[in-house]
Design an enzyme around this catalytic site. Structure first.
Site, PDB file in Angstrom:
ATOM      1  N   SER A  21     -39.855  -6.680  -3.285  1.00 22.04           N
ATOM      2  CA  SER A  21     -39.207  -8.055  -3.246  1.00 22.04           C
ATOM      3  C   SER A  21     -37.707  -7.690  -2.989  1.00 22.04           C
ATOM      4  O   SER A  21     -37.224  -6.657  -3.415  1.00 22.04           O
ATOM      5  CB  SER A  21     -39.381  -8.704  -4.528  1.00 22.04           C
ATOM      6  OG  SER A  21     -38.462  -9.840  -4.664  1.00 22.04           O
ATOM      7  N   TYR A  45     -39.178  -8.836 -14.238  1.00 21.44           N
ATOM      8  CA  TYR A  45     -40.088  -8.918 -13.068  1.00 21.44           C
ATOM      9  C   TYR A  45     -39.344  -8.178 -11.957  1.00 21.44           C
ATOM     10  O   TYR A  45     -40.108  -7.203 -11.390  1.00 21.44           O
ATOM     11  CB  TYR A  45     -40.243 -10.096 -12.679  1.00 21.44           C
ATOM     12  CG  TYR A  45     -40.941 -10.228 -11.121  1.00 21.44           C
ATOM     13  CD1 TYR A  45     -42.250  -9.981 -10.843  1.00 21.44           C
ATOM     14  CD2 TYR A  45     -39.894 -10.396 -10.057  1.00 21.44           C
ATOM     15  CE1 TYR A  45     -42.581  -9.957  -9.532  1.00 21.44           C
ATOM     16  CE2 TYR A  45     -40.242 -10.559  -8.606  1.00 21.44           C
ATOM     17  CZ  TYR A  45     -41.787 -10.108  -8.440  1.00 21.44           C
ATOM     18  OH  TYR A  45     -42.090 -10.161  -7.316  1.00 21.44           O
ATOM     19  N   LYS A  58     -40.381  -4.135  -9.795  1.00 23.36           N
ATOM     20  CA  LYS A  58     -40.527  -4.073  -8.481  1.00 23.36           C
ATOM     21  C   LYS A  58     -39.475  -2.696  -8.431  1.00 23.36           C
ATOM     22  O   LYS A  58     -39.854  -1.737  -7.441  1.00 23.36           O
ATOM     23  CB  LYS A  58     -40.032  -5.062  -7.680  1.00 23.36           C
ATOM     24  CG  LYS A  58     -40.771  -6.367  -7.712  1.00 23.36           C
ATOM     25  CD  LYS A  58     -42.232  -6.020  -7.082  1.00 23.36           C
ATOM     26  CE  LYS A  58     -43.480  -6.961  -7.399  1.00 23.36           C
ATOM     27  NZ  LYS A  58     -44.587  -6.575  -7.110  1.00 23.36           N
TER      28      LYS A  58
HETATM   29  P1  NAD Z   1     -50.311 -14.122  -6.557  1.00 27.14           P
HETATM   30  O1  NAD Z   1     -50.353 -14.316  -8.082  1.00 27.14           O
HETATM   31  O2  NAD Z   1     -50.678 -15.501  -5.594  1.00 27.14           O
HETATM   32  O3  NAD Z   1     -51.350 -12.928  -6.231  1.00 27.14           O
HETATM   33  C1  NAD Z   1     -51.346 -11.791  -6.976  1.00 27.14           C
HETATM   34  C2  NAD Z   1     -52.947 -11.574  -7.240  1.00 27.14           C
HETATM   35  O4  NAD Z   1     -52.903 -10.473  -8.139  1.00 27.14           O
HETATM   36  C3  NAD Z   1     -53.475 -12.855  -7.977  1.00 27.14           C
HETATM   37  O5  NAD Z   1     -54.662 -12.988  -7.344  1.00 27.14           O
HETATM   38  C4  NAD Z   1     -53.849 -12.311  -9.490  1.00 27.14           C
HETATM   39  O6  NAD Z   1     -54.868 -12.791 -10.072  1.00 27.14           O
HETATM   40  C5  NAD Z   1     -54.003 -10.681  -8.897  1.00 27.14           C
HETATM   41  N1  NAD Z   1     -53.395  -9.809 -10.275  1.00 27.14           N
HETATM   42  C6  NAD Z   1     -52.435  -9.658 -11.170  1.00 27.14           C
HETATM   43  N2  NAD Z   1     -52.615  -8.961 -11.855  1.00 27.14           N
HETATM   44  C7  NAD Z   1     -53.918  -8.153 -11.645  1.00 27.14           C
HETATM   45  C8  NAD Z   1     -54.445  -7.016 -12.105  1.00 27.14           C
HETATM   46  N3  NAD Z   1     -53.645  -6.255 -13.142  1.00 27.14           N
HETATM   47  N4  NAD Z   1     -55.579  -6.537 -11.767  1.00 27.14           N
HETATM   48  C9  NAD Z   1     -56.188  -7.154 -10.836  1.00 27.14           C
HETATM   49  N5  NAD Z   1     -55.642  -8.223 -10.143  1.00 27.14           N
HETATM   50  C10 NAD Z   1     -54.374  -8.919 -10.575  1.00 27.14           C
HETATM   51  O7  NAD Z   1     -48.708 -13.756  -5.924  1.00 27.14           O
HETATM   52  P2  NAD Z   1     -48.429 -13.518  -4.338  1.00 27.14           P
HETATM   53  O8  NAD Z   1     -47.195 -14.425  -4.220  1.00 27.14           O
HETATM   54  O9  NAD Z   1     -49.449 -13.541  -3.498  1.00 27.14           O
HETATM   55  O10 NAD Z   1     -47.779 -12.074  -4.490  1.00 27.14           O
HETATM   56  C11 NAD Z   1     -48.414 -10.848  -4.261  1.00 27.14           C
HETATM   57  C12 NAD Z   1     -47.410  -9.869  -4.320  1.00 27.14           C
HETATM   58  O11 NAD Z   1     -46.225  -9.871  -3.818  1.00 27.14           O
HETATM   59  C13 NAD Z   1     -46.970  -9.634  -6.129  1.00 27.14           C
HETATM   60  O12 NAD Z   1     -47.034  -8.222  -6.247  1.00 27.14           O
HETATM   61  C14 NAD Z   1     -45.769 -10.083  -5.979  1.00 27.14           C
HETATM   62  O13 NAD Z   1     -44.782  -9.760  -6.977  1.00 27.14           O
HETATM   63  C15 NAD Z   1     -45.078  -9.785  -4.647  1.00 27.14           C
HETATM   64  N6  NAD Z   1     -44.133 -10.636  -4.198  1.00 27.14           N
HETATM   65  C16 NAD Z   1     -44.097 -11.936  -4.067  1.00 27.14           C
HETATM   66  C17 NAD Z   1     -43.174 -12.963  -3.680  1.00 27.14           C
HETATM   67  C18 NAD Z   1     -43.314 -14.350  -3.623  1.00 27.14           C
HETATM   68  O14 NAD Z   1     -42.520 -14.916  -3.573  1.00 27.14           O
HETATM   69  N7  NAD Z   1     -44.612 -14.717  -3.532  1.00 27.14           N
HETATM   70  C19 NAD Z   1     -42.006 -12.443  -3.311  1.00 27.14           C
HETATM   71  C20 NAD Z   1     -41.871 -11.001  -3.313  1.00 27.14           C
HETATM   72  C21 NAD Z   1     -42.993 -10.019  -3.895  1.00 27.14           C
HETATM   73  C1  WQD Z   2     -34.921 -20.783  -3.840  1.00 25.18           C
HETATM   74  C2  WQD Z   2     -33.635 -21.567  -3.988  1.00 25.18           C
HETATM   75  C3  WQD Z   2     -33.030 -21.910  -6.289  1.00 25.18           C
HETATM   76  C4  WQD Z   2     -36.337 -24.281  -7.298  1.00 25.18           C
HETATM   77  C5  WQD Z   2     -37.782 -15.918  -6.391  1.00 25.18           C
HETATM   78  C6  WQD Z   2     -37.807 -14.638  -7.281  1.00 25.18           C
HETATM   79  C7  WQD Z   2     -38.041 -13.652  -6.066  1.00 25.18           C
HETATM   80  C8  WQD Z   2     -39.220 -13.661  -5.313  1.00 25.18           C
HETATM   81  C9  WQD Z   2     -39.347 -15.114  -4.621  1.00 25.18           C
HETATM   82  C10 WQD Z   2     -41.210 -12.704  -6.051  1.00 25.18           C
HETATM   83  C11 WQD Z   2     -32.725 -21.039  -5.046  1.00 25.18           C
HETATM   84  C12 WQD Z   2     -33.367 -23.259  -5.576  1.00 25.18           C
HETATM   85  C13 WQD Z   2     -35.458 -23.594  -6.688  1.00 25.18           C
HETATM   86  C14 WQD Z   2     -35.942 -25.641  -7.792  1.00 25.18           C
HETATM   87  C15 WQD Z   2     -33.785 -25.398  -6.609  1.00 25.18           C
HETATM   88  N1  WQD Z   2     -40.421 -13.558  -6.018  1.00 25.18           N
HETATM   89  N2  WQD Z   2     -34.292 -24.163  -6.250  1.00 25.18           N
HETATM   90  N3  WQD Z   2     -34.892 -26.158  -7.527  1.00 25.18           N
HETATM   91  O1  WQD Z   2     -35.278 -17.462  -6.872  1.00 25.18           O
HETATM   92  O2  WQD Z   2     -34.856 -16.947  -4.371  1.00 25.18           O
HETATM   93  O3  WQD Z   2     -36.870 -16.127  -5.644  1.00 25.18           O
HETATM   94  O4  WQD Z   2     -39.209 -16.119  -5.552  1.00 25.18           O
HETATM   95  O5  WQD Z   2     -40.934 -11.490  -5.874  1.00 25.18           O
HETATM   96  O6  WQD Z   2     -38.050 -12.536  -7.067  1.00 25.18           O
HETATM   97  O7  WQD Z   2     -36.715 -14.580  -8.173  1.00 25.18           O
HETATM   98  O8  WQD Z   2     -36.777 -18.424  -5.024  1.00 25.18           O
HETATM   99  O9  WQD Z   2     -37.978 -20.550  -4.729  1.00 25.18           O
HETATM  100  O10 WQD Z   2     -36.914 -20.152  -7.088  1.00 25.18           O
HETATM  101  O11 WQD Z   2     -35.654 -20.359  -5.135  1.00 25.18           O
HETATM  102  O12 WQD Z   2     -32.798 -25.664  -6.263  1.00 25.18           O
HETATM  103  O13 WQD Z   2     -36.868 -26.371  -8.120  1.00 25.18           O
HETATM  104  O14 WQD Z   2     -33.996 -22.786  -4.358  1.00 25.18           O
HETATM  105  O15 WQD Z   2     -31.725 -22.100  -7.089  1.00 25.18           O
HETATM  106  O16 WQD Z   2     -31.452 -21.025  -4.627  1.00 25.18           O
HETATM  107  P1  WQD Z   2     -35.837 -17.195  -5.325  1.00 25.18           P
HETATM  108  P2  WQD Z   2     -36.844 -19.817  -5.335  1.00 25.18           P
END
Ligand code: NAD
Ligand code: WQD
Length: 331
Positions: free
Chosen positions: A124, A148, A152
């Site tokens: 991330s 969290y 990562k």
């Molecule tokens: P998500 O929660 O929709 O998908 C994650 C999946 O992993 C889920 O289906 C959950 O049931 C499964 N899971 C969690 N722990 C598990 C375990 N121990 N064993 C088996 N299954 C397990 O999330 P997503 O948005 O699809 O994110 C996928 C990956 O990308 C995550 O690692 C997340 O941290 C990373 N990521 C997401 C974002 C974002 O904003 N969505 C941003 C950066 C990184």
């Molecule tokens: C985006 C912008 C908020 C909600 C997070 C995690 C990051 C990654 C992605 C997993 C910011 C603003 C948000 C609301 C708002 N996840 N906001 N009102 O914080 O960039 O990233 O999700 O890996 O690790 O930290 O994403 O969508 O929460 O926020 O004003 O109700 O929207 O302040 O500027 P963020 P976000």
């Protein structure tokens, strides 16, 4: 190739399964369904016309993971499984460290044992901390503000050390910026439980009338209009980045940003949503959210140069596809 996708029933995982299958790969999924439903994989089958081998297991369980590696001739792993709610990670740090770190170690060990040389990890942009934008892969990482984010950064370190110590084990760390949007079919997308933490699902729920108004967290940042700037990336583009990453994976450690390289403020996103969908999104300016930074966007050139990948969809596609998915939800 036969690709083992952990967390494949989740938001990014389902979209990646679609793209992998459409690129000609075979997919098997392991997911414990703690944040997803099995039906999401049925939708993947509906889109692609191809079945997916599914194991309902926890990937921290070494024995269950070993069974999957024994039963299948796996060519590569894409490790999405993880817990991702920032606020929850502050309240339950041990749960986050355990789930996100143990899963990474169990899978890396299984790969090394079974000579599986391709491992793609969901990292991330949060690992950059409050660096100067645009974020580049060669920047020094800064501390994140929550457990969290630390999982990562630590997983990146664990996988880097494992790849350095084991010839033939190659790792690609993908640093996602802000994934939004949904598949154009409207069949798969993000449907968070409870109150959404992220901006786009909150916006769609306000537009739908499920919530009264959007709280805009701060309008006094040093940005174009004072609201937070992020690099929103369409989940289908992100998924395609994984296909390139696993196909082109080189030995050693590879790191890529998956973003568009373009920053969008909260108010710009709200405006794009209103224009693109012809619907109002009431909002109120509220205090800053603790832990937020002003701006976060990628230098996206390395993925283009080395993987031949670049985001193709723009903010209008993102707001329209997010809205289409929200409207297709039954509950
Ligand atoms: P998500 O929660 O929709 O998908 C994650 C999946 O992993 C889920 O289906 C959950 O049931 C499964 N899971 C969690 N722990 C598990 C375990 N121990 N064993 C088996 N299954 C397990 O999330 P997503 O948005 O699809 O994110 C996928 C990956 O990308 C995550 O690692 C997340 O941290 C990373 N990521 C997401 C974002 C974002 O904003 N969505 C941003 C950066 C990184
Ligand atoms: C985006 C912008 C908020 C909600 C997070 C995690 C990051 C990654 C992605 C997993 C910011 C603003 C948000 C609301 C708002 N996840 N906001 N009102 O914080 O960039 O990233 O999700 O890996 O690790 O930290 O994403 O969508 O929460 O926020 O004003 O109700 O929207 O302040 O500027 P963020 P976000």
């Amino acid at each position: 190739m036969k690709i083992f996708v952990t967390g494949g029933a989740g938001y990014i995982g389902t979209h990646t399964c679609v793209e992998l299958i459409q690129a000609g790969h075979e997919v098997i999924v392991a997911d414990n369904l703690c944040n997803s439903k099995k039906e999401a994989l049925d939708k993947v089958t509906e889109i692609t016309g191809k079945g997916i081998g599914f194991y309902e297991i926890d990937v921290t369980d070494e024995k269950e993971v070993e069974k999957i590696f024994k039963e299948n001739q796996i060519d590569g792993v894409i490790h999405f499984a993880g817990l991702k709610a920032v606020g929850e990670s502050v309240a339950k740090p041990l749960m986050y460290y355990y789930n996100n770190l143990v899963s990474t170690m169990v899978l890396a060990e299984a790969c090394i044992r079974h000579k599986v040389g391709r491992f793609v990890f969901s990292s991330s942009a949060t690992v950059y901390g409050d660096n100067t934008v645009p974020f580049r892969e060669d920047m020094n990482l800064l501390p994140t503000t929550n457990p969290y984010g630390e999982t990562k950064a630590m997983s990146e370190r664990i996988l880097t050390d494992a790849a350095s110590a084991n010839e033939g084990f190659g790792v690609t760390l993908l640093r996602y910026f802000n994934p939004v949007g949904a598949h154009e079919s409207g069949l798969i997308g993000e449907n968070p439980n409870g109150i959404p933490n992220n901006l786009m699902p909150f916006v769609t729920q306000v537009a739908k009338g499920k919530r009264e108004y959007l709280s805009v967290f701060g309008n006094d940042y040093d940005t174009v209009d004072g609201t937070g700037v992020r690099d929103y990336i369409h989940v289908v583009d992100l998924a395609k980045g994984h296909v390139k990453a696993i196909e082109k994976l080189k030995e050693g450690v590879n790191v890529y940003n998956l973003g568009t390289g373009k920053g969008t403020s909260v108010l710009e996103l709200v405006q794009a949503f209103e224009e693109g969908n012809g619907i109002k999104v009431p909002y109120e300016i509220c205090p800053r959210r603790p832990g937020d930074i002003a701006s976060c966007y990628a230098d996206a050139s390395k993925a283009l140069d080395e993987l031949g990948w670049t985001a193709e969809k723009d903010i209008m596609d993102m707001v329209k596809d997010s809205w289409k998915f929200e409207n297709g939800l039954t509950e």
